[in-house]
Motif scaffolding. Sequence first.
Motif, PDB file in Angstrom:
ATOM      1  N   LEU A  63       0.824  -1.211   0.000  1.00 23.56           N
ATOM      2  CA  LEU A  63       0.000   0.000   0.000  1.00 23.56           C
ATOM      3  C   LEU A  63       0.855   1.258   0.000  1.00 23.56           C
ATOM      4  N   ILE A  64       2.027   1.187   0.612  1.00 23.34           N
ATOM      5  CA  ILE A  64       2.916   2.343   0.652  1.00 23.34           C
ATOM      6  C   ILE A  64       3.690   2.511  -0.656  1.00 23.34           C
ATOM      7  N   PHE A  65       4.216   1.406  -1.192  1.00 22.58           N
ATOM      8  CA  PHE A  65       5.162   1.521  -2.304  1.00 22.58           C
ATOM      9  C   PHE A  65       4.635   1.095  -3.676  1.00 22.58           C
ATOM     10  N   ALA A  66       3.642   0.257  -3.741  1.00 27.11           N
ATOM     11  CA  ALA A  66       3.200  -0.264  -5.043  1.00 27.11           C
ATOM     12  C   ALA A  66       2.115   0.620  -5.653  1.00 27.11           C
ATOM     13  N   PRO A  67       2.163   0.789  -6.968  1.00 33.43           N
ATOM     14  CA  PRO A  67       1.114   1.575  -7.632  1.00 33.43           C
ATOM     15  C   PRO A  67      -0.173   0.758  -7.750  1.00 33.43           C
ATOM     16  N   TRP A  68      -1.263   1.478  -7.932  1.00 39.16           N
ATOM     17  CA  TRP A  68      -2.544   0.825  -8.186  1.00 39.16           C
ATOM     18  C   TRP A  68      -2.458   0.122  -9.524  1.00 39.16           C
ATOM     19  N   PRO A  69      -2.953  -1.020  -9.794  1.00 36.94           N
ATOM     20  CA  PRO A  69      -3.735  -1.953  -8.977  1.00 36.94           C
ATOM     21  C   PRO A  69      -2.881  -2.984  -8.253  1.00 36.94           C
ATOM     22  N   TRP A  70      -1.529  -2.891  -8.394  1.00 34.03           N
ATOM     23  CA  TRP A  70      -0.659  -3.889  -7.781  1.00 34.03           C
ATOM     24  C   TRP A  70      -0.719  -3.865  -6.261  1.00 34.03           C
ATOM     25  N   SER A  71      -1.081  -2.763  -5.688  1.00 33.36           N
ATOM     26  CA  SER A  71      -1.162  -2.682  -4.227  1.00 33.36           C
ATOM     27  C   SER A  71      -2.292  -3.540  -3.671  1.00 33.36           C
ATOM     28  N   VAL A  72      -3.214  -3.944  -4.526  1.00 35.35           N
ATOM     29  CA  VAL A  72      -4.346  -4.774  -4.081  1.00 35.35           C
ATOM     30  C   VAL A  72      -3.977  -6.259  -4.070  1.00 35.35           C
ATOM     31  N   ALA A  73      -2.945  -6.656  -4.814  1.00 40.94           N
ATOM     32  CA  ALA A  73      -2.577  -8.075  -4.933  1.00 40.94           C
ATOM     33  C   ALA A  73      -2.308  -8.747  -3.580  1.00 40.94           C
ATOM     34  N   PRO A  74      -1.537  -8.139  -2.659  1.00 35.30           N
ATOM     35  CA  PRO A  74      -1.331  -8.800  -1.368  1.00 35.30           C
ATOM     36  C   PRO A  74      -2.614  -8.951  -0.554  1.00 35.30           C
TER      37      PRO A  74
END
Length: 116
Positions: free
Chosen positions: A89-100
């Motif tokens: 959530l801090i470092f990944a751009p959307w939509p990759w921040s949702v993967a975890p």
Amino acid sequence: MRRHLYLIAGFVSLGLAVIGAILPVMPTTVFVILAAYCFARSSPRLEARLLGHPTFGPHIISWRERGAITRKGKVAATIAFAVSIVVALIFAPWPWSVAPILAALVIGGWIWSRPE
């Protein structure tokens, strides 16, 4: 040839387990169990060493007999998921921040559904 591939996969899994012991976001026990599976098909001597290991042996045997994961393992996996989610959530751009988050819901749900 097949036996050699299982042996290589066993050592790769064991290497990933060592990395997982150092990094907080990567599992250890899962890779040790996978290594035991591969060694069972390639090297009975290496499998016996893993099964006799004081730390990992009981987890492997528990998994083989009952498909069980200890409460401590479940809590550790949940903490690792939480750390991964925060970092994403801090470092990944959307939509990759949702993967975890999705991984935590699916895999975490499966982990907590296993017997102890």
